[in-house]
Motif scaffolding. Sequence first.
Motif, short mmCIF file in Angstrom:
data_model
loop_
_atom_site.label_atom_id
_atom_site.label_comp_id
_atom_site.label_asym_id
_atom_site.label_seq_id
_atom_site.Cartn_x
_atom_site.Cartn_y
_atom_site.Cartn_z
N ALA A 1 38.80 55.17 34.16
CA ALA A 1 38.75 54.38 35.31
C ALA A 1 38.67 52.94 35.31
O ALA A 1 39.35 52.20 35.93
CB ALA A 1 37.66 54.98 36.22
N ALA A 2 38.07 52.67 34.42
CA ALA A 2 38.02 51.04 34.06
C ALA A 2 39.35 50.38 33.43
O ALA A 2 39.68 49.44 33.97
CB ALA A 2 36.87 50.59 33.04
N ALA A 3 39.75 51.14 32.67
CA ALA A 3 41.22 50.52 32.28
C ALA A 3 42.14 50.53 33.28
O ALA A 3 43.09 49.62 33.64
CB ALA A 3 41.84 51.42 31.05
N LEU A 4 42.20 51.97 34.11
CA LEU A 4 43.25 51.61 35.32
C LEU A 4 42.81 50.77 36.38
O LEU A 4 43.74 50.00 36.91
CB LEU A 4 43.42 53.06 36.07
CG LEU A 4 43.58 54.13 35.25
CD1 LEU A 4 43.76 55.59 35.99
CD2 LEU A 4 45.20 54.16 34.66
N SER A 5 41.53 50.18 36.37
CA SER A 5 40.96 49.28 37.49
C SER A 5 41.51 48.08 37.17
O SER A 5 41.73 47.08 37.69
CB SER A 5 39.59 49.56 37.56
OG SER A 5 39.16 50.77 38.12
N VAL A 6 41.43 47.58 35.78
CA VAL A 6 41.62 46.21 35.06
C VAL A 6 43.07 46.00 35.23
O VAL A 6 43.54 44.98 35.89
CB VAL A 6 41.28 46.25 33.63
CG1 VAL A 6 41.76 45.02 32.96
CG2 VAL A 6 39.66 46.05 33.28
N ALA A 7 43.77 47.14 35.10
CA ALA A 7 45.52 46.93 35.36
C ALA A 7 45.93 46.63 36.64
O ALA A 7 46.57 45.99 36.79
CB ALA A 7 45.89 48.28 34.76
N ARG A 8 44.94 47.28 37.60
CA ARG A 8 45.09 47.18 38.88
C ARG A 8 44.71 45.75 39.51
O ARG A 8 45.20 45.17 40.30
CB ARG A 8 44.57 48.23 39.72
CG ARG A 8 44.60 47.96 41.48
CD ARG A 8 46.24 48.25 41.77
NE ARG A 8 46.28 48.29 43.22
CZ ARG A 8 46.32 49.21 44.03
NH1 ARG A 8 45.88 50.44 43.41
NH2 ARG A 8 46.36 49.16 45.27
N ALA A 9 43.51 45.29 38.91
CA ALA A 9 43.04 44.09 39.53
C ALA A 9 43.67 42.96 38.91
O ALA A 9 43.59 41.64 39.47
CB ALA A 9 41.56 43.97 38.86
N VAL A 10 44.44 42.99 38.07
CA VAL A 10 45.40 41.84 37.34
C VAL A 10 46.32 41.59 38.41
O VAL A 10 46.70 40.48 38.75
CB VAL A 10 45.93 42.11 36.17
CG1 VAL A 10 47.19 41.10 35.63
CG2 VAL A 10 45.06 42.39 34.81
#
Length: 312
Positions: free
Chosen positions: A119-128
């Motif tokens: 979830a953190a990997a997907l969240s970082v990609a979305r937060a960018v």
Amino acid sequence: MSLALWGAVLGALIGAGVLLVASRLRVIGRPQLSTRVLPYVRDVPRPGVAVVRSTPSGPTTTVAGVFGPVLRSAADAVEKVLGGSTSVRRRLERANLDMTVHDFRVEQVIWGLVAFVVAAALSVARAVQQPASALSLLLLCLVAFALGVLARENRLTSQVKTRERKILAEFPTIAELLALAVAAGEGPVAALDRVVRRSGGELSADLAKVLAEVRTGQPVGEAFDKLAATTGLPLVARFAQGVAVAVERGTPLSDVLHAQAADVREAGRRELIEAAARKEVIMMVPVVFLVLPVTVLFAFYPGIVGLSLTAP
């Protein structure tokens, strides 16, 4: 937050993780004091002190060796939040898993961390792309961790159900083999040994434990009573209690075993009939929504076509 700042944060996190792993591996590589001293003082009696030798076991040994203190702390926190250690211990016994409740909690933490990382990997990609949604993405990561912890517990429950279904499928055959061996003139222990050596499966593994306890000096009735107390299946519990009563009171054991096998087969047939009755409405869905409309269409379509042709 700019892209360069995100890259700096991620680089700092990766560097801190590498340093943590390297420091832990350095500590693990050092020989412990007990490893150097115990070979010389192991035989020296120490009154009132028992030497405990810990042997690594379980699938999480390597991970626990590197991140042991953190995982143990997290496992204790999960135990305090969820509780139910007695239920977990009983399900571990019913699933025939060689691990303690603490080992199971560590596995729950690892499952939660895996879900958190994904979830953190997907969240970082979305937060960018959308920096304003960082708080909601953090909450999503925490929810993913909780779902991973609960998923391991659901997996344990499914393992218990799968093993119990296998035991119910094996039970009639095992009971008949025991009855044939006893009817041929063998004693309960000899018949149990013959069946365990000639068969394989989950129920055979439980009977092998009973046989091992009998060979260590425990009475046959008490060993089967223990099996009846630990199993989660009422049919197997009645079988174990029946064998224990037959051995203690001297009743014909073959008749008891044949009756137990017949009861299990009858229970299986009854369960199949009940499952069919529960799913009767679901079985009518393809008939009502697929077969019936096609039949009505085939019946009325020629008439509709004929009327359209004869109409002025």
